[in-house]
Design a protein around this motif. Structure first.
Motif, PDB file in Angstrom:
ATOM      1  N   ASP A 173      43.356  12.768 -63.074  1.00 55.88           N
ATOM      2  CA  ASP A 173      42.988  14.176 -62.920  1.00 55.88           C
ATOM      3  C   ASP A 173      41.946  14.613 -63.942  1.00 55.88           C
ATOM      4  O   ASP A 173      40.985  15.315 -63.613  1.00 55.88           O
ATOM      5  CB  ASP A 173      44.232  15.064 -63.042  1.00 55.88           C
ATOM      6  N   GLN A 174      42.137  14.211 -65.189  1.00 57.57           N
ATOM      7  CA  GLN A 174      41.221  14.656 -66.245  1.00 57.57           C
ATOM      8  C   GLN A 174      39.833  14.054 -66.062  1.00 57.57           C
ATOM      9  O   GLN A 174      38.822  14.728 -66.285  1.00 57.57           O
ATOM     10  CB  GLN A 174      41.795  14.311 -67.613  1.00 57.57           C
ATOM     11  N   SER A 175      39.778  12.799 -65.644  1.00 60.33           N
ATOM     12  CA  SER A 175      38.475  12.176 -65.388  1.00 60.33           C
ATOM     13  C   SER A 175      37.765  12.869 -64.236  1.00 60.33           C
ATOM     14  O   SER A 175      36.556  13.134 -64.305  1.00 60.33           O
ATOM     15  CB  SER A 175      38.659  10.681 -65.074  1.00 60.33           C
ATOM     16  N   LEU A 176      38.521  13.171 -63.163  1.00 62.12           N
ATOM     17  CA  LEU A 176      37.915  13.865 -62.026  1.00 62.12           C
ATOM     18  C   LEU A 176      37.435  15.249 -62.435  1.00 62.12           C
ATOM     19  O   LEU A 176      36.320  15.668 -62.074  1.00 62.12           O
ATOM     20  CB  LEU A 176      38.921  13.969 -60.873  1.00 62.12           C
ATOM     21  N   ALA A 177      38.249  15.983 -63.178  1.00 61.91           N
ATOM     22  CA  ALA A 177      37.869  17.337 -63.596  1.00 61.91           C
ATOM     23  C   ALA A 177      36.598  17.304 -64.443  1.00 61.91           C
ATOM     24  O   ALA A 177      35.718  18.152 -64.303  1.00 61.91           O
ATOM     25  CB  ALA A 177      39.010  17.995 -64.368  1.00 61.91           C
ATOM     26  N   TRP A 178      36.496  16.309 -65.308  1.00 62.37           N
ATOM     27  CA  TRP A 178      35.315  16.205 -66.164  1.00 62.37           C
ATOM     28  C   TRP A 178      34.072  15.955 -65.320  1.00 62.37           C
ATOM     29  O   TRP A 178      33.022  16.569 -65.549  1.00 62.37           O
ATOM     30  CB  TRP A 178      35.525  15.083 -67.179  1.00 62.37           C
ATOM     31  N   LEU A 179      34.187  15.072 -64.322  1.00 65.97           N
ATOM     32  CA  LEU A 179      33.050  14.800 -63.449  1.00 65.97           C
ATOM     33  C   LEU A 179      32.680  16.034 -62.627  1.00 65.97           C
ATOM     34  O   LEU A 179      31.496  16.336 -62.427  1.00 65.97           O
ATOM     35  CB  LEU A 179      33.379  13.630 -62.517  1.00 65.97           C
ATOM     36  N   GLU A 211      33.130  19.148 -63.485  1.00 67.59           N
ATOM     37  CA  GLU A 211      32.445  20.075 -64.399  1.00 67.59           C
ATOM     38  C   GLU A 211      31.002  19.653 -64.608  1.00 67.59           C
ATOM     39  O   GLU A 211      30.088  20.486 -64.578  1.00 67.59           O
ATOM     40  CB  GLU A 211      33.174  20.143 -65.737  1.00 67.59           C
ATOM     41  N   ARG A 212      30.782  18.369 -64.804  1.00 68.78           N
ATOM     42  CA  ARG A 212      29.419  17.879 -65.004  1.00 68.78           C
ATOM     43  C   ARG A 212      28.555  18.116 -63.770  1.00 68.78           C
ATOM     44  O   ARG A 212      27.336  18.251 -63.874  1.00 68.78           O
ATOM     45  CB  ARG A 212      29.439  16.382 -65.320  1.00 68.78           C
ATOM     46  N   ASP A 213      29.202  18.165 -62.598  1.00 69.10           N
ATOM     47  CA  ASP A 213      28.474  18.388 -61.345  1.00 69.10           C
ATOM     48  C   ASP A 213      28.319  19.872 -61.038  1.00 69.10           C
ATOM     49  O   ASP A 213      27.817  20.239 -59.969  1.00 69.10           O
ATOM     50  CB  ASP A 213      29.211  17.682 -60.199  1.00 69.10           C
ATOM     51  N   GLY A 214      28.788  20.743 -61.943  1.00 70.88           N
ATOM     52  CA  GLY A 214      28.658  22.180 -61.736  1.00 70.88           C
ATOM     53  C   GLY A 214      29.752  22.788 -60.889  1.00 70.88           C
ATOM     54  O   GLY A 214      29.696  23.974 -60.551  1.00 70.88           O
ATOM     55  N   ARG A 215      30.782  22.028 -60.570  1.00 69.76           N
ATOM     56  CA  ARG A 215      31.876  22.519 -59.717  1.00 69.76           C
ATOM     57  C   ARG A 215      33.058  22.911 -60.612  1.00 69.76           C
ATOM     58  O   ARG A 215      34.137  22.342 -60.561  1.00 69.76           O
ATOM     59  CB  ARG A 215      32.249  21.437 -58.705  1.00 69.76           C
ATOM     60  N   VAL A 216      32.818  23.916 -61.428  1.00 69.39           N
ATOM     61  CA  VAL A 216      33.766  24.277 -62.480  1.00 69.39           C
ATOM     62  C   VAL A 216      35.086  24.777 -61.904  1.00 69.39           C
ATOM     63  O   VAL A 216      36.163  24.405 -62.384  1.00 69.39           O
ATOM     64  CB  VAL A 216      33.148  25.335 -63.423  1.00 69.39           C
ATOM     65  N   ASP A 217      35.023  25.607 -60.883  1.00 74.42           N
ATOM     66  CA  ASP A 217      36.262  26.151 -60.304  1.00 74.42           C
ATOM     67  C   ASP A 217      37.157  25.040 -59.757  1.00 74.42           C
ATOM     68  O   ASP A 217      38.380  25.103 -59.881  1.00 74.42           O
ATOM     69  CB  ASP A 217      35.945  27.167 -59.206  1.00 74.42           C
ATOM     70  N   GLU A 218      36.539  24.042 -59.145  1.00 73.41           N
ATOM     71  CA  GLU A 218      37.318  22.910 -58.647  1.00 73.41           C
ATOM     72  C   GLU A 218      37.944  22.141 -59.805  1.00 73.41           C
ATOM     73  O   GLU A 218      39.092  21.692 -59.725  1.00 73.41           O
ATOM     74  CB  GLU A 218      36.443  21.979 -57.815  1.00 73.41           C
ATOM     75  N   ALA A 219      37.183  21.979 -60.879  1.00 75.82           N
ATOM     76  CA  ALA A 219      37.709  21.278 -62.057  1.00 75.82           C
ATOM     77  C   ALA A 219      38.900  22.027 -62.642  1.00 75.82           C
ATOM     78  O   ALA A 219      39.919  21.414 -63.008  1.00 75.82           O
ATOM     79  CB  ALA A 219      36.605  21.125 -63.110  1.00 75.82           C
ATOM     80  N   VAL A 220      38.783  23.345 -62.720  1.00 74.62           N
ATOM     81  CA  VAL A 220      39.877  24.175 -63.242  1.00 74.62           C
ATOM     82  C   VAL A 220      41.123  24.000 -62.381  1.00 74.62           C
ATOM     83  O   VAL A 220      42.240  23.832 -62.892  1.00 74.62           O
ATOM     84  CB  VAL A 220      39.459  25.655 -63.302  1.00 74.62           C
ATOM     85  N   GLU A 221      40.964  24.009 -61.069  1.00 78.05           N
ATOM     86  CA  GLU A 221      42.107  23.881 -60.163  1.00 78.05           C
ATOM     87  C   GLU A 221      42.773  22.514 -60.299  1.00 78.05           C
ATOM     88  O   GLU A 221      44.004  22.407 -60.287  1.00 78.05           O
ATOM     89  CB  GLU A 221      41.659  24.110 -58.713  1.00 78.05           C
ATOM     90  N   LEU A 277      37.936  23.155 -71.334  1.00 80.04           N
ATOM     91  CA  LEU A 277      36.967  23.434 -70.274  1.00 80.04           C
ATOM     92  C   LEU A 277      36.677  24.932 -70.198  1.00 80.04           C
ATOM     93  O   LEU A 277      35.515  25.352 -70.124  1.00 80.04           O
ATOM     94  CB  LEU A 277      37.508  22.909 -68.943  1.00 80.04           C
ATOM     95  N   LEU A 278      37.737  25.742 -70.205  1.00 83.41           N
ATOM     96  CA  LEU A 278      37.557  27.196 -70.128  1.00 83.41           C
ATOM     97  C   LEU A 278      36.769  27.726 -71.320  1.00 83.41           C
ATOM     98  O   LEU A 278      35.908  28.611 -71.175  1.00 83.41           O
ATOM     99  CB  LEU A 278      38.921  27.884 -70.031  1.00 83.41           C
ATOM    100  N   ILE A 279      37.056  27.192 -72.500  1.00 82.83           N
ATOM    101  CA  ILE A 279      36.319  27.619 -73.699  1.00 82.83           C
ATOM    102  C   ILE A 279      34.842  27.258 -73.569  1.00 82.83           C
ATOM    103  O   ILE A 279      33.956  28.058 -73.912  1.00 82.83           O
ATOM    104  CB  ILE A 279      36.940  26.999 -74.959  1.00 82.83           C
ATOM    105  N   ARG A 280      34.561  26.046 -73.058  1.00 80.78           N
ATOM    106  CA  ARG A 280      33.161  25.643 -72.869  1.00 80.78           C
ATOM    107  C   ARG A 280      32.443  26.575 -71.889  1.00 80.78           C
ATOM    108  O   ARG A 280      31.227  26.761 -71.980  1.00 80.78           O
ATOM    109  CB  ARG A 280      33.080  24.201 -72.345  1.00 80.78           C
ATOM    110  N   GLN A 281      33.205  27.153 -70.978  1.00 84.76           N
ATOM    111  CA  GLN A 281      32.622  28.055 -69.979  1.00 84.76           C
ATOM    112  C   GLN A 281      32.620  29.516 -70.446  1.00 84.76           C
ATOM    113  O   GLN A 281      32.363  30.421 -69.664  1.00 84.76           O
ATOM    114  CB  GLN A 281      33.395  27.944 -68.659  1.00 84.76           C
TER     115      GLN A 281
END
Length: 203
Positions: A136-142, A144-154, A171-175
């Motif tokens: 999950d964490q690896s997917l969320a990081w990718l 985020e890098r792809d600009g799909r922040v809401d999906e990463a958060v979910e 992630l939220l702090i970075r955003q």
């Protein structure tokens, strides 16, 4: 460096035992907890009467290396890369079999760093479907890098993977959403329950 700490404490124990026969109990917290363990294993029998350790940091665990190393590149590439140096080509396949998770993790991390996040996402999703709550964490990081922040958060909000709550907060702090990160961060009791669930699932 780490071995030097262990040798230093072993030598100090020998010195203390030469001048005082009272029992010696070692106490250590975090990395120091692991030092007490290794000292007890290396020192002559009964040199320490016992150890009291808390929050042992086992550097064999990826999540521990990620949290304690200087950066993600060092934590994921450094140790195994140094271990590869003395290996012969004949040992390469055996290493790949033993370290497959590490190799995949580094590959996806490098994809994110080199602008290939979408390719990494396409690779990780079928693996994640077969191994729930492991990537999950690896997917969320990718994501985020792809600009799909809401999906990463979910992904992180619904994850059972150990450490996902912390990754979500970062992630939220970075955003620029620090207030949300603080509000959403689980209580100590909730974190303990999550850790207990994770251990039950992965024993």
């Amino acid at each position: 460096m780490y071995d030097d700490w262990i040798d230093l404490v072993v030598d100090f124990l020998a010195y203390e035992r030469s001048r005082d026969d009272r029992p010696i109990v070692l106490y250590g917290l975090s990395a120091g907890g692991m030092v007490t363990y290794y000292v007890a294993a290396r020192a002559p029998r009964d040199t320490p009467a016992g150890i009291v350790g808390r929050t042992f940091l086992d550097q064999r665990e990826q999540v521990v290396r990620d949290e304690t190393d200087h950066d993600k590149l060092s934590s994921r590439v450094g140790g195994p890369l140094m271990g590869l140096l003395p290996r012969t080509p004949a040992a390469g396949l055996e290493f790949v079999r033993e370290k497959l998770d590490w190799i995949r993790s580094v590959r996806w991390w490098l994809m994110g760093e080199t602008g290939r996040s979408r390719e990494g996402i396409a690779e990780i999703e079928p693996v994640r479907a077969q191994e729930p709550d492991q990537w999950d964490q690896s997917l969320a990081w990718l994501l985020e890098r792809d600009g799909r922040v809401d999906e990463a958060v979910e992904v992180l909000r619904t994850s059972m993977e150990l450490g996902s709550a912390r990754e979500l907060a970062l992630l939220l702090i970075r955003q620029g959403r620090a207030a949300v990160a603080v509000a959403d961060f689980p209580t100590v009791a909730a974190q303990r329950e999550a850790m207990a669930r994770w251990w039950r699932r992965n024993r």
